[in-house]
Write a protein that holds these residues in place. Sequence first.
Motif, PDB file in Angstrom:
ATOM      1  N   LEU A 230     -37.549  33.218 160.253  1.00 49.03           N
ATOM      2  CA  LEU A 230     -38.640  32.267 160.070  1.00 49.03           C
ATOM      3  C   LEU A 230     -39.844  32.911 159.389  1.00 49.03           C
ATOM      4  N   THR A 231     -40.157  34.141 159.784  1.00 49.44           N
ATOM      5  CA  THR A 231     -41.287  34.843 159.167  1.00 49.44           C
ATOM      6  C   THR A 231     -41.044  35.064 157.680  1.00 49.44           C
ATOM      7  N   ALA A 232     -39.807  35.478 157.361  1.00 52.12           N
ATOM      8  CA  ALA A 232     -39.465  35.703 155.956  1.00 52.12           C
ATOM      9  C   ALA A 232     -39.517  34.397 155.176  1.00 52.12           C
ATOM     10  N   GLY A 233     -39.019  33.301 155.804  1.00 56.00           N
ATOM     11  CA  GLY A 233     -39.040  32.009 155.123  1.00 56.00           C
ATOM     12  C   GLY A 233     -40.445  31.511 154.876  1.00 56.00           C
ATOM     13  N   LEU A 234     -41.299  31.654 155.899  1.00 58.99           N
ATOM     14  CA  LEU A 234     -42.684  31.224 155.743  1.00 58.99           C
ATOM     15  C   LEU A 234     -43.421  32.070 154.705  1.00 58.99           C
ATOM     16  N   SER A 235     -43.127  33.361 154.690  1.00 60.09           N
ATOM     17  CA  SER A 235     -43.748  34.248 153.701  1.00 60.09           C
ATOM     18  C   SER A 235     -43.320  33.854 152.298  1.00 60.09           C
ATOM     19  N   TRP A 236     -42.024  33.512 152.168  1.00 64.39           N
ATOM     20  CA  TRP A 236     -41.539  33.105 150.834  1.00 64.39           C
ATOM     21  C   TRP A 236     -42.192  31.794 150.410  1.00 64.39           C
ATOM     22  N   LEU A 237     -42.293  30.829 151.342  1.00 60.26           N
ATOM     23  CA  LEU A 237     -42.926  29.553 151.011  1.00 60.26           C
ATOM     24  C   LEU A 237     -44.385  29.747 150.627  1.00 60.26           C
ATOM     25  N   TRP A 238     -45.090  30.621 151.351  1.00 59.05           N
ATOM     26  CA  TRP A 238     -46.496  30.888 151.035  1.00 59.05           C
ATOM     27  C   TRP A 238     -46.619  31.486 149.644  1.00 59.05           C
ATOM     28  N   TYR A 239     -45.750  32.455 149.336  1.00 58.25           N
ATOM     29  CA  TYR A 239     -45.795  33.092 148.017  1.00 58.25           C
ATOM     30  C   TYR A 239     -45.428  32.098 146.926  1.00 58.25           C
ATOM     31  N   ALA A 240     -44.347  31.308 147.175  1.00 60.71           N
ATOM     32  CA  ALA A 240     -43.900  30.348 146.158  1.00 60.71           C
ATOM     33  C   ALA A 240     -44.966  29.300 145.889  1.00 60.71           C
ATOM     34  N   ASP A 241     -45.613  28.832 146.956  1.00 64.22           N
ATOM     35  CA  ASP A 241     -46.662  27.824 146.783  1.00 64.22           C
ATOM     36  C   ASP A 241     -47.856  28.407 146.031  1.00 64.22           C
ATOM     37  N   ARG A 242     -48.224  29.631 146.366  1.00 65.11           N
ATOM     38  CA  ARG A 242     -49.342  30.271 145.668  1.00 65.11           C
ATOM     39  C   ARG A 242     -48.999  30.513 144.207  1.00 65.11           C
ATOM     40  N   HIS A 243     -47.772  30.960 143.950  1.00 61.59           N
ATOM     41  CA  HIS A 243     -47.349  31.204 142.567  1.00 61.59           C
ATOM     42  C   HIS A 243     -47.325  29.901 141.781  1.00 61.59           C
ATOM     43  N   ALA A 244     -46.780  28.842 142.412  1.00 61.39           N
ATOM     44  CA  ALA A 244     -46.723  27.545 141.720  1.00 61.39           C
ATOM     45  C   ALA A 244     -48.132  27.038 141.417  1.00 61.39           C
ATOM     46  N   GLY A 245     -49.060  27.232 142.372  1.00 64.07           N
ATOM     47  CA  GLY A 245     -50.432  26.797 142.133  1.00 64.07           C
ATOM     48  C   GLY A 245     -51.071  27.522 140.966  1.00 64.07           C
ATOM     49  N   THR A 246     -50.805  28.834 140.871  1.00 64.23           N
ATOM     50  CA  THR A 246     -51.356  29.611 139.756  1.00 64.23           C
ATOM     51  C   THR A 246     -50.775  29.150 138.430  1.00 64.23           C
TER      52      THR A 246
END
Length: 259
Positions: free
Chosen positions: A34-50
């Motif tokens: 779950l931690t890895a999944g949440l970290s990936w979602l946070w990174y993916a969302d931040r990358h997509a926003g950029t």
Amino acid sequence: MPHEEHGGPVAGRRSTRFLTTGCLTALVVLIVVLTAGLSWLWYADRHAGTVNGERRQRAVSSVLRQARADAEATARSLDASGDGDVDRLTGVIARHTASPLITYDTSRHTFTALLARQAVYERLGVVPGGGSDMVSRCLEVTYSRPDGRGWTPKVTVRDDDVCRPATEIGHMARLAGTRIAGLAGHELTRGAVQKALDPTGALRTYSVTSVTRTKDTAVVLVRISSRDRTAGQCYRVTRPVTGPAADRPSVTAAAASSC
């Protein structure tokens, strides 16, 4: 002391310890996943926003770059026209910019065109299939002759509210062209055209001032006002009345300086 049989209390305690250890291991694994999944979602969302922010800015830049290029081309056409007639110069600006609202300031000898321009860009999503989005800018383009010779354009970004009446007038001009195209040749009179544009007489957004017929065409002059009455623009609507083109008439509606 009684003899503990095989599978008795000792075996039960071992089984309990095994289950407890297995549950803890599974829980730790679940937390890690779950931690890895949440970290990936946070990174993916931040990358997509950029990425989406960069794409949006490029879309805005393309709108402004195209607007400036069109303004320069329009200014050259105004220079090439060699004409001082306000109505004809208004027509030049209308053809090149497709602006639905063009005004002329007689004191400053300046034309002002209002128009909204859009650009579509693809959005990057956290999951595949982010879709597309659109940027829109309200542009005010002025054409002046400060030296009395060449026309000089200036493009200014305005608030969206400034362009709303112009956009509304542009929509109503296209609607007017469609309705005039649907009339029969003998119906192209001032009264009939007024009735076609405003069947109930309650809109007060269309005011037909004249219908002029030649051998092959009919020219309708109509003033179109925004619904809040804050802006108005005269339009010259032209359609064929004889020949093959009259059966499926191609109507043009162009901004005019007066009607």
